[in-house]
Write a protein that holds these residues in place. Sequence first.
Motif, PDB file in Angstrom:
ATOM      1  N   PRO A  39      34.742  23.003  28.357  1.00  0.00           N
ATOM      2  CA  PRO A  39      35.929  23.837  28.522  1.00  0.00           C
ATOM      3  C   PRO A  39      37.190  22.991  28.439  1.00  0.00           C
ATOM      4  O   PRO A  39      37.225  21.843  28.859  1.00  0.00           O
ATOM      5  N   VAL A  40      38.212  23.562  27.871  1.00  0.00           N
ATOM      6  CA  VAL A  40      39.481  22.854  27.727  1.00  0.00           C
ATOM      7  C   VAL A  40      40.203  22.885  29.064  1.00  0.00           C
ATOM      8  O   VAL A  40      40.371  23.939  29.668  1.00  0.00           O
ATOM      9  N   ARG A  41      40.581  21.691  29.542  1.00  0.00           N
ATOM     10  CA  ARG A  41      41.305  21.606  30.803  1.00  0.00           C
ATOM     11  C   ARG A  41      42.785  21.489  30.508  1.00  0.00           C
ATOM     12  O   ARG A  41      43.213  20.743  29.648  1.00  0.00           O
ATOM     13  N   GLU A  42      43.550  22.227  31.256  1.00  0.00           N
ATOM     14  CA  GLU A  42      44.999  22.180  31.107  1.00  0.00           C
ATOM     15  C   GLU A  42      45.509  20.834  31.627  1.00  0.00           C
ATOM     16  O   GLU A  42      44.993  20.301  32.602  1.00  0.00           O
ATOM     17  N   PRO A  43      46.532  20.264  31.005  1.00  0.00           N
ATOM     18  CA  PRO A  43      47.033  18.968  31.475  1.00  0.00           C
ATOM     19  C   PRO A  43      47.650  19.028  32.858  1.00  0.00           C
ATOM     20  O   PRO A  43      47.679  18.045  33.558  1.00  0.00           O
ATOM     21  N   GLU A  44      48.132  20.203  33.287  1.00  0.00           N
ATOM     22  CA  GLU A  44      48.726  20.287  34.611  1.00  0.00           C
ATOM     23  C   GLU A  44      47.709  20.661  35.684  1.00  0.00           C
ATOM     24  O   GLU A  44      48.066  20.888  36.825  1.00  0.00           O
ATOM     25  N   PHE A  45      46.425  20.720  35.325  1.00  0.00           N
ATOM     26  CA  PHE A  45      45.382  21.052  36.284  1.00  0.00           C
ATOM     27  C   PHE A  45      45.300  19.967  37.342  1.00  0.00           C
ATOM     28  O   PHE A  45      45.219  18.788  37.041  1.00  0.00           O
ATOM     29  N   ARG A  46      45.334  20.386  38.602  1.00  0.00           N
ATOM     30  CA  ARG A  46      45.218  19.446  39.713  1.00  0.00           C
ATOM     31  C   ARG A  46      43.847  19.611  40.337  1.00  0.00           C
ATOM     32  O   ARG A  46      43.513  20.674  40.823  1.00  0.00           O
ATOM     33  N   GLY A  47      43.078  18.548  40.335  1.00  0.00           N
ATOM     34  CA  GLY A  47      41.740  18.589  40.885  1.00  0.00           C
ATOM     35  C   GLY A  47      41.771  18.489  42.394  1.00  0.00           C
ATOM     36  O   GLY A  47      42.550  19.148  43.061  1.00  0.00           O
ATOM     37  N   PHE A  48      40.932  17.672  42.958  1.00  0.00           N
ATOM     38  CA  PHE A  48      40.847  17.493  44.405  1.00  0.00           C
ATOM     39  C   PHE A  48      42.139  16.864  44.899  1.00  0.00           C
ATOM     40  O   PHE A  48      42.318  15.667  44.881  1.00  0.00           O
ATOM     41  N   LEU A  49      43.081  17.724  45.312  1.00  0.00           N
ATOM     42  CA  LEU A  49      44.395  17.324  45.809  1.00  0.00           C
ATOM     43  C   LEU A  49      45.167  16.479  44.804  1.00  0.00           C
ATOM     44  O   LEU A  49      45.968  15.637  45.176  1.00  0.00           O
ATOM     45  N   GLY A  50      44.916  16.679  43.537  1.00  0.00           N
ATOM     46  CA  GLY A  50      45.629  15.933  42.510  1.00  0.00           C
ATOM     47  C   GLY A  50      45.146  14.512  42.332  1.00  0.00           C
ATOM     48  O   GLY A  50      45.815  13.713  41.690  1.00  0.00           O
ATOM     49  N   MET A  51      44.005  14.169  42.877  1.00  0.00           N
ATOM     50  CA  MET A  51      43.499  12.799  42.783  1.00  0.00           C
ATOM     51  C   MET A  51      42.645  12.566  41.547  1.00  0.00           C
ATOM     52  O   MET A  51      42.347  11.438  41.227  1.00  0.00           O
ATOM     53  N   THR A  52      42.217  13.635  40.872  1.00  0.00           N
ATOM     54  CA  THR A  52      41.336  13.455  39.725  1.00  0.00           C
ATOM     55  C   THR A  52      42.092  13.721  38.429  1.00  0.00           C
ATOM     56  O   THR A  52      43.024  14.518  38.381  1.00  0.00           O
ATOM     57  N   SER A  53      41.665  13.030  37.396  1.00  0.00           N
ATOM     58  CA  SER A  53      42.218  13.234  36.061  1.00  0.00           C
ATOM     59  C   SER A  53      41.130  12.885  35.053  1.00  0.00           C
ATOM     60  O   SER A  53      40.080  12.361  35.406  1.00  0.00           O
ATOM     61  N   LEU A  54      41.371  13.173  33.803  1.00  0.00           N
ATOM     62  CA  LEU A  54      40.427  12.845  32.734  1.00  0.00           C
ATOM     63  C   LEU A  54      40.942  11.643  31.965  1.00  0.00           C
ATOM     64  O   LEU A  54      42.122  11.561  31.630  1.00  0.00           O
ATOM     65  N   ASN A  55      40.041  10.699  31.658  1.00  0.00           N
ATOM     66  CA  ASN A  55      40.435   9.571  30.829  1.00  0.00           C
ATOM     67  C   ASN A  55      40.131   9.885  29.364  1.00  0.00           C
ATOM     68  O   ASN A  55      39.769  11.002  29.012  1.00  0.00           O
ATOM     69  N   ASP A  56      40.269   8.889  28.500  1.00  0.00           N
ATOM     70  CA  ASP A  56      40.078   9.110  27.063  1.00  0.00           C
ATOM     71  C   ASP A  56      38.640   9.442  26.698  1.00  0.00           C
ATOM     72  O   ASP A  56      38.393  10.105  25.702  1.00  0.00           O
ATOM     73  N   ASP A  57      37.672   8.975  27.501  1.00  0.00           N
ATOM     74  CA  ASP A  57      36.260   9.248  27.236  1.00  0.00           C
ATOM     75  C   ASP A  57      35.785  10.537  27.886  1.00  0.00           C
ATOM     76  O   ASP A  57      34.588  10.772  27.989  1.00  0.00           O
TER      77      ASP A  57
END
Length: 90
Positions: A39-57
């Motif tokens: 699924p496509v994740r929005e760039p402004e999506f905030r995960g667990f209190l904003g601590m998670t993000s997606l890297n290039d892989d």
Amino acid sequence: MFRSTFFAAGLFVLLTGTSFLFVDKMVLTHKVVVEEPEPVREPEFRGFLGMTSLNDDKQEVLNPPDWAAFSMMSIGAVTMLYAAALPKRR
């Protein structure tokens, strides 16, 4: 039973907070069993209190702020003190 449950939960939170002191970021990996389009994740999506993000892989990266370690350690310590203050069953 409640005493040991609260003590174990407090110890887990305390040790997790202690590990955040020594870690700058964690890369979370998982094995994909079924090959489906992700699924496509929005760039402004905030995960667990904003601590998670997606890297290039496309792996999730947990980047805890500096205050997270101290707050988790204090919450775990207070929970363990609460477990020690619970009255004993007779």
